[in-house]
Design a protein around this motif. Structure first.
Motif, short mmCIF file in Angstrom:
data_model
loop_
_atom_site.label_atom_id
_atom_site.label_comp_id
_atom_site.label_asym_id
_atom_site.label_seq_id
_atom_site.Cartn_x
_atom_site.Cartn_y
_atom_site.Cartn_z
N PRO A 177 0.82 -1.22 0.00
CA PRO A 177 0.00 0.00 0.00
C PRO A 177 0.84 1.26 0.00
N LYS A 178 1.93 1.24 0.70
CA LYS A 178 2.77 2.44 0.74
C LYS A 178 3.24 2.84 -0.65
N MET A 179 3.79 1.89 -1.35
CA MET A 179 4.29 2.18 -2.68
C MET A 179 3.16 2.53 -3.63
N LEU A 180 2.08 1.78 -3.52
CA LEU A 180 0.96 2.04 -4.42
C LEU A 180 0.46 3.47 -4.25
N SER A 181 0.30 3.86 -3.02
CA SER A 181 -0.17 5.22 -2.74
C SER A 181 0.78 6.25 -3.32
N LYS A 182 2.04 6.03 -3.10
CA LYS A 182 3.04 6.99 -3.59
C LYS A 182 3.05 7.06 -5.12
N GLU A 183 3.02 5.91 -5.75
CA GLU A 183 3.08 5.88 -7.21
C GLU A 183 1.84 6.50 -7.83
N LEU A 184 0.68 6.18 -7.26
CA LEU A 184 -0.55 6.74 -7.80
C LEU A 184 -0.57 8.26 -7.68
N LYS A 185 -0.05 8.76 -6.59
CA LYS A 185 0.02 10.21 -6.43
C LYS A 185 0.88 10.85 -7.51
N GLU A 186 2.01 10.21 -7.75
CA GLU A 186 2.90 10.74 -8.80
C GLU A 186 2.21 10.73 -10.15
N LEU A 187 1.60 9.59 -10.47
CA LEU A 187 0.92 9.48 -11.76
C LEU A 187 -0.20 10.51 -11.88
N GLU A 188 -0.86 10.76 -10.76
CA GLU A 188 -1.93 11.74 -10.78
C GLU A 188 -1.38 13.14 -11.01
N MET A 189 -0.30 13.45 -10.32
CA MET A 189 0.33 14.76 -10.50
C MET A 189 0.74 14.99 -11.94
N HIS A 190 1.13 13.93 -12.59
CA HIS A 190 1.56 14.06 -13.98
C HIS A 190 0.39 13.88 -14.94
N GLN A 191 -0.80 13.89 -14.43
CA GLN A 191 -2.01 13.88 -15.24
C GLN A 191 -2.18 12.62 -16.06
N LEU A 192 -1.59 11.56 -15.55
CA LEU A 192 -1.73 10.29 -16.27
C LEU A 192 -2.84 9.44 -15.68
N VAL A 193 -3.20 9.74 -14.44
CA VAL A 193 -4.20 8.95 -13.73
C VAL A 193 -5.19 9.89 -13.07
N LYS A 194 -6.43 9.49 -13.11
CA LYS A 194 -7.47 10.27 -12.46
C LYS A 194 -8.03 9.49 -11.28
N ARG A 195 -8.17 10.17 -10.18
CA ARG A 195 -8.64 9.55 -8.95
C ARG A 195 -10.04 10.04 -8.66
N THR A 196 -10.95 9.10 -8.43
CA THR A 196 -12.33 9.48 -8.16
C THR A 196 -12.81 8.81 -6.88
N VAL A 197 -13.32 9.63 -5.98
CA VAL A 197 -13.83 9.09 -4.71
C VAL A 197 -15.34 8.96 -4.80
N TYR A 198 -15.84 7.80 -4.48
CA TYR A 198 -17.27 7.57 -4.48
C TYR A 198 -17.77 7.49 -3.05
N ASP A 199 -18.90 8.12 -2.83
CA ASP A 199 -19.41 8.21 -1.47
C ASP A 199 -20.24 6.98 -1.11
N THR A 200 -19.66 5.86 -1.33
CA THR A 200 -20.31 4.61 -0.94
C THR A 200 -20.06 4.38 0.54
N THR A 201 -20.60 3.31 1.05
CA THR A 201 -20.45 3.12 2.48
C THR A 201 -19.04 2.79 2.94
N PRO A 202 -18.48 1.65 2.67
CA PRO A 202 -17.02 1.72 2.83
C PRO A 202 -16.54 2.52 1.63
N VAL A 203 -16.03 3.68 1.87
CA VAL A 203 -15.70 4.59 0.78
C VAL A 203 -14.90 3.87 -0.30
N SER A 204 -15.20 4.16 -1.54
CA SER A 204 -14.45 3.51 -2.61
C SER A 204 -13.79 4.56 -3.49
N VAL A 205 -12.62 4.24 -3.92
CA VAL A 205 -11.83 5.15 -4.74
C VAL A 205 -11.43 4.43 -6.01
N GLU A 206 -11.69 5.06 -7.12
CA GLU A 206 -11.35 4.43 -8.38
C GLU A 206 -10.25 5.20 -9.09
#
Lengths: 128, 128
Positions: free
Chosen positions: A64-93
């Motif tokens: 999880p540590k690496m995944l979180s870090k990598e996804l943040k980088e990819l997002e900063m570089h506009q390669l990945v989009k992160r979407t939070v859904y307001d489901t009950t156990p919150v889900s992030v796509e």
DNA sequence: CAATCTGGTATCCTTCGGGAAACCGATATA
DNA sequence: TATATCGGTTTCCCGAAGGATACCAGATTG
């Protein structure tokens, strides 16, 4: 490629200072974007669809540590989009942005060269 | 890391078994070849002509230890040819093999993407 | 004889990428 | 109350990457 001005065979003083480093920089940029153990696996995984955090974690086998870090980088570089859904156990796509398609050429070039290179080294070396 | 056996969750069948690892390995190969701080600078320097050890050392600003190690790797991968001349202070010349030209596509792809990416991030980050 | 050139090695040390595991708050289920 | 799930974060720790420096042998020069 590197020098546009110095054209003799021995690249003189201009080499490190001027044109060369300017050509070096974008290559460095691109490599930094793809380097590391997990960038490519994540990008390739995301080409198969949108995934949630834990799915990527389990599928790719990344911590999880690496995944979180990598996804943040990819997002900063506009390669990945992160979407939070307001489901009950919150889900992030996570999904690749349309821009990420621009990496196709690069990854293809890497894959093609890598494929051919592996064959070359494995098979019989037909001299250099 | 995309093992070869089929896996647990919603990953489309292709992901873990066939396509994924087939893409991943050659890309990894190519990336490993270009990774590190010095591979690209050395390759680019060598496109200017043949260079001797100390020349590369001074021009690129790499330490002898690293230079020696990188050149050996490049030689093993048939990208660089090493020639020893029996001059008085012995001289050794390094040159790119013809095969090294096959990296052109890869490096160009990296450079083009890097150039465009840098412009994109610079341009858009004005307000965002 | 000392110094300098050559192409490297050897040693030490710091930094960094990355793994393992514990933990967090919110919610749901039993 | 206890446990599990969600998306992460925090801490500790290890091995690899890479820098600084000294050093090597052989031959020329001062």
């Amino acid at each position: 490629m590197c020098p546009e001005k110095p054209s003799n065979s021995k690249c003189p003083a201009e080499h490190n200072s001027g044109e060369c480093s300017k050509q070096l920089l974008p290559v460095r940029d691109a490599l930094d974007m793809l380097n590391g153990k997990w960038k490519i696996p994540i990008i390739i995984a995301l080409t198969f669809g949108n995934y949630r955090f834990k799915e990527l974690h389990r599928q790719i086998g990344i911590t999880p540590k690496m995944l979180s870090k990598e996804l943040k980088e990819l997002e900063m570089h506009q390669l990945v989009k992160r979407t939070v859904y307001d489901t009950t156990p919150v889900s992030v796509e996570y999904e690749l942005t349309p821009y990420a398609a621009s990496l196709r050429n690069v990854i293809d070039a890497l894959r093609d060269w890598g494929t051919q290179h592996r064959k070359r080294l494995m098979g019989k070396s037909k001299t250099a």
